[in-house]
Design a protein around this motif. Structure first.
Motif, PDB file in Angstrom:
ATOM      1  N   TYR A   1       0.836  -1.205   0.000  1.00 39.46           N
ATOM      2  CA  TYR A   1       0.000   0.000   0.000  1.00 39.46           C
ATOM      3  C   TYR A   1       0.866   1.250   0.000  1.00 39.46           C
ATOM      4  O   TYR A   1       0.581   2.217  -0.701  1.00 39.46           O
ATOM      5  CB  TYR A   1      -0.937  -0.006   1.214  1.00 39.46           C
ATOM      6  N   ALA A   2       1.956   1.202   0.781  1.00 44.36           N
ATOM      7  CA  ALA A   2       2.842   2.368   0.844  1.00 44.36           C
ATOM      8  C   ALA A   2       3.500   2.613  -0.511  1.00 44.36           C
ATOM      9  O   ALA A   2       3.535   3.748  -0.997  1.00 44.36           O
ATOM     10  CB  ALA A   2       3.894   2.163   1.931  1.00 44.36           C
ATOM     11  N   ALA A   3       4.018   1.545  -1.138  1.00 44.63           N
ATOM     12  CA  ALA A   3       4.722   1.723  -2.411  1.00 44.63           C
ATOM     13  C   ALA A   3       3.780   2.212  -3.504  1.00 44.63           C
ATOM     14  O   ALA A   3       4.150   3.023  -4.350  1.00 44.63           O
ATOM     15  CB  ALA A   3       5.387   0.412  -2.834  1.00 44.63           C
ATOM     16  N   LYS A   4       2.540   1.716  -3.492  1.00 38.91           N
ATOM     17  CA  LYS A   4       1.593   2.111  -4.547  1.00 38.91           C
ATOM     18  C   LYS A   4       0.913   3.445  -4.266  1.00 38.91           C
ATOM     19  O   LYS A   4       0.341   4.045  -5.165  1.00 38.91           O
ATOM     20  CB  LYS A   4       0.480   1.045  -4.679  1.00 38.91           C
ATOM     21  N   GLY A   5       0.931   3.869  -2.988  1.00 42.14           N
ATOM     22  CA  GLY A   5       0.146   5.043  -2.622  1.00 42.14           C
ATOM     23  C   GLY A   5      -1.330   4.738  -2.719  1.00 42.14           C
ATOM     24  O   GLY A   5      -2.148   5.565  -3.124  1.00 42.14           O
ATOM     25  N   ARG A   6      -1.685   3.493  -2.348  1.00 42.51           N
ATOM     26  CA  ARG A   6      -3.064   3.027  -2.512  1.00 42.51           C
ATOM     27  C   ARG A   6      -3.790   3.076  -1.173  1.00 42.51           C
ATOM     28  O   ARG A   6      -3.221   2.722  -0.151  1.00 42.51           O
ATOM     29  CB  ARG A   6      -2.997   1.576  -2.998  1.00 42.51           C
ATOM     30  N   PRO A   7      -5.068   3.490  -1.169  1.00 42.99           N
ATOM     31  CA  PRO A   7      -5.827   3.490   0.086  1.00 42.99           C
ATOM     32  C   PRO A   7      -5.875   2.080   0.678  1.00 42.99           C
ATOM     33  O   PRO A   7      -6.013   1.102  -0.041  1.00 42.99           O
ATOM     34  CB  PRO A   7      -7.237   3.930  -0.335  1.00 42.99           C
ATOM     35  N   ALA A   8      -5.748   1.987   1.993  1.00 39.95           N
ATOM     36  CA  ALA A   8      -5.545   0.687   2.649  1.00 39.95           C
ATOM     37  C   ALA A   8      -6.801  -0.178   2.721  1.00 39.95           C
ATOM     38  O   ALA A   8      -6.721  -1.338   3.092  1.00 39.95           O
ATOM     39  CB  ALA A   8      -4.976   0.892   4.044  1.00 39.95           C
ATOM     40  N   ASP A   9      -7.959   0.377   2.361  1.00 36.93           N
ATOM     41  CA  ASP A   9      -9.154  -0.474   2.453  1.00 36.93           C
ATOM     42  C   ASP A   9      -9.498  -1.122   1.114  1.00 36.93           C
ATOM     43  O   ASP A   9     -10.582  -1.662   0.941  1.00 36.93           O
ATOM     44  CB  ASP A   9     -10.345   0.321   2.987  1.00 36.93           C
ATOM     45  N   HIS A  10      -8.567  -1.085   0.173  1.00 35.40           N
ATOM     46  CA  HIS A  10      -8.826  -1.727  -1.123  1.00 35.40           C
ATOM     47  C   HIS A  10      -8.308  -3.156  -1.106  1.00 35.40           C
ATOM     48  O   HIS A  10      -7.157  -3.386  -0.777  1.00 35.40           O
ATOM     49  CB  HIS A  10      -8.162  -0.937  -2.247  1.00 35.40           C
ATOM     50  N   PRO A  11      -9.145  -4.132  -1.490  1.00 36.35           N
ATOM     51  CA  PRO A  11      -8.714  -5.530  -1.404  1.00 36.35           C
ATOM     52  C   PRO A  11      -7.665  -5.891  -2.442  1.00 36.35           C
ATOM     53  O   PRO A  11      -7.569  -5.271  -3.499  1.00 36.35           O
ATOM     54  CB  PRO A  11     -10.016  -6.285  -1.668  1.00 36.35           C
ATOM     55  N   LEU A  12      -6.877  -6.910  -2.118  1.00 35.76           N
ATOM     56  CA  LEU A  12      -5.797  -7.376  -3.000  1.00 35.76           C
ATOM     57  C   LEU A  12      -6.102  -8.782  -3.487  1.00 35.76           C
ATOM     58  O   LEU A  12      -6.741  -9.572  -2.790  1.00 35.76           O
ATOM     59  CB  LEU A  12      -4.477  -7.406  -2.228  1.00 35.76           C
ATOM     60  N   ILE A  13      -5.605  -9.111  -4.671  1.00 35.84           N
ATOM     61  CA  ILE A  13      -5.730 -10.468  -5.201  1.00 35.84           C
ATOM     62  C   ILE A  13      -4.614 -11.334  -4.608  1.00 35.84           C
ATOM     63  O   ILE A  13      -3.448 -10.940  -4.619  1.00 35.84           O
ATOM     64  CB  ILE A  13      -5.635 -10.464  -6.739  1.00 35.84           C
ATOM     65  N   VAL A  14      -4.979 -12.522  -4.113  1.00 37.46           N
ATOM     66  CA  VAL A  14      -3.984 -13.483  -3.634  1.00 37.46           C
ATOM     67  C   VAL A  14      -3.638 -14.423  -4.793  1.00 37.46           C
ATOM     68  O   VAL A  14      -4.519 -15.059  -5.374  1.00 37.46           O
ATOM     69  CB  VAL A  14      -4.528 -14.295  -2.446  1.00 37.46           C
TER      70      VAL A  14
ATOM     71  N   GLY B   1       0.456 -17.796  -0.088  1.00 37.11           N
ATOM     72  CA  GLY B   1      -0.030 -17.039  -1.238  1.00 37.11           C
ATOM     73  C   GLY B   1       0.681 -15.702  -1.304  1.00 37.11           C
ATOM     74  O   GLY B   1       1.208 -15.223  -0.294  1.00 37.11           O
ATOM     75  N   ILE B   2       0.717 -15.121  -2.492  1.00 38.92           N
ATOM     76  CA  ILE B   2       1.372 -13.820  -2.684  1.00 38.92           C
ATOM     77  C   ILE B   2       0.315 -12.806  -3.111  1.00 38.92           C
ATOM     78  O   ILE B   2      -0.320 -12.956  -4.157  1.00 38.92           O
ATOM     79  CB  ILE B   2       2.509 -13.925  -3.726  1.00 38.92           C
ATOM     80  N   ALA B   3       0.120 -11.803  -2.249  1.00 42.06           N
ATOM     81  CA  ALA B   3      -0.804 -10.717  -2.589  1.00 42.06           C
ATOM     82  C   ALA B   3      -0.125  -9.827  -3.602  1.00 42.06           C
ATOM     83  O   ALA B   3       1.037  -9.458  -3.415  1.00 42.06           O
ATOM     84  CB  ALA B   3      -1.141  -9.909  -1.341  1.00 42.06           C
ATOM     85  N   ALA B   4      -0.817  -9.501  -4.688  1.00 37.37           N
ATOM     86  CA  ALA B   4      -0.170  -8.661  -5.693  1.00 37.37           C
ATOM     87  C   ALA B   4      -1.169  -7.850  -6.494  1.00 37.37           C
ATOM     88  O   ALA B   4      -1.912  -8.396  -7.313  1.00 37.37           O
ATOM     89  CB  ALA B   4       0.677  -9.502  -6.648  1.00 37.37           C
ATOM     90  N   PRO B   5      -1.180  -6.538  -6.269  1.00 37.63           N
ATOM     91  CA  PRO B   5      -1.883  -5.647  -7.190  1.00 37.63           C
ATOM     92  C   PRO B   5      -0.976  -5.372  -8.375  1.00 37.63           C
ATOM     93  O   PRO B   5       0.201  -5.755  -8.369  1.00 37.63           O
ATOM     94  CB  PRO B   5      -2.067  -4.387  -6.347  1.00 37.63           C
TER      95      PRO B   5
END
Ligand code: TXA
Ligand code: MG
Length: 321
Positions: A52-65, A141-145
């Motif tokens: 989330y920090a690296a992307k600058g993405r809001p923390a309540d957005h779900p990620l694909i595992v 599993g690896i979470a990855a946006p």
């Protein structure tokens, strides 16, 4: 600051190192057949926070595992519907994400606090080798946006990942280079929690393919699922994008190869098929930005199937950042 380690030869040793980096809570950007992902251990909250920090993405957005094979779906999901299993059997590894009821392994920091989890087996040798190597050392599993800054165009090459994120990575993080992504648009996301499948984001696995394999109609029932990919300001380059307009001198232009280029217009892509269109679209938008073009005119591809996914991304890009 330029820091992430760039690995261009994805040897077995490199995969072992990358898997160890994931297990230790670092970030590894890796190729998939759709776009490049920014990966972290999906059970480690502090590692996922780095995404989330690296992307600058809001923390309540779900990620694909991302998982190595469909055998691992049971770690992440409960009450998996029969048609979800059929989809997994037919299209994994492949450009498809299934949304299922989460298991207790899928914590709020993965699901954005929702009761569902997105799961995918990517179809890329480097991604699968990384997932396998990580699994062997206990990573479930690896979470990855997509490996871009929030709202930007997804990267389809390792170089594009470096341009997007390098200054946000640390020296323990890595970028794996597996060549250009072959599909080029993000996976089809299918909500599998209802009685019928529902497409949340169109991609290379099309409605017709889903209906054929499940024997069920895809519903367009709106539901409550939040999905950052459906926010308006996504997939946008720096340039202004306008659709289906005759380009003027100085504009960038993307259209099928049978369309001529008007005088003074900078042709950014001339795909000969929708598959090629999807594969080169994001790199062409990046190319336009690197040439400092102010306006990019794009003719939308015709047809259903993959063209629907392309038009979906183009319409978002046209709404701007
Ligand atoms: O092709 C892809 O799917 C790429 C590669 C790296 O696998 N990944 C990707 O991730 O596009 P991302 O985070 O950029 O987009 C995933 C989308 C987001 O819009 C997110 O909101 C949605 O999937 N998503 C993830 N989990 C979800 C869930 N449980 N329910 C609804 N939407 C979900
Ligand atoms: Mg994304």
């Amino acid at each position: 600051m330029s820091t992430g380690q760039f690995i261009s030869r994805c040897t077995a040793d490199a995969m072992t190192l990358a898997a160890a980096a994931i297990a230790q809570g670092h970030l590894v950007a890796f190729p998939t057949e759709t776009v490049y992902g920014l990966g972290a251990n999906a059970t480690q909250e502090s590692a996922v926070a780095k995404i989330y920090a690296a992307k600058g993405r809001p923390a309540d957005h779900p990620l694909i595992v991302h998982i190595a094979s469909m055998d691992e779906i049971g770690y992440w999901a409960d009450e998996i519907s029969e048609y979800a299993i059929a989809l997994a059997r037919n299209f994994w590894p492949g450009p498809m994400t299934l949304i299922c009821q989460r298991s207790e392994v899928a914590k709020d920091f993965i699901t954005g606090g929702q009761e569902t989890v997105g799961i995918r087996v990517p179809d890329h040798v480097v991604a699968l080798a990384l997932l396998e190597a990580a699994k062997e050392i206990g990573v479930l599993g690896i979470a990855a946006p997509s490996a871009n800054r929030f709202g930007h165009v997804s990267p389809t090459t390792a170089q594009a990942v470096r341009e997007e994120l390098d200054q946000y990575l640390s020296s323990d993080d890595m970028i794996l280079d597996g060549g250009p992504s072959q599909v080029g648009v993000e996976s089809t996301i299918i909500d599998c929690t209802g009685s019928n499948p529902h497409i949340l984001r169109p991609g290379a696995i099309t409605q017709a393919m889903i209906e054929e394999v499940t024997g069920l109609k895809v519903t367009d029932a709106q539901n409550e699922i939040r999905i950052s990919g459906s926010l308006e300001n996504h997939y946008a380059p720096e340039a202004t994008v306008v659709l289906d307009t005759t380009p003027q001198s100085g504009d960038g232009y993307i259209a099928m190869s049978d369309k001529p280029t008007p005088a003074g217009v900078i042709r950014l892509a001339s795909p000969q098929s929708v598959e090629e269109y999807a594969r080169i679209l994001y790199a062409s938008l990046r190319d336009g930005d690197s040439q400092k073009i102010n306006r990019i005119c794009i003719d939308q591809p015709q047809g259903d199937g993959l063209a629907i996914a392309i038009c979906d991304r183009l319409q978002r890009a046209a709404r701007g950042r």
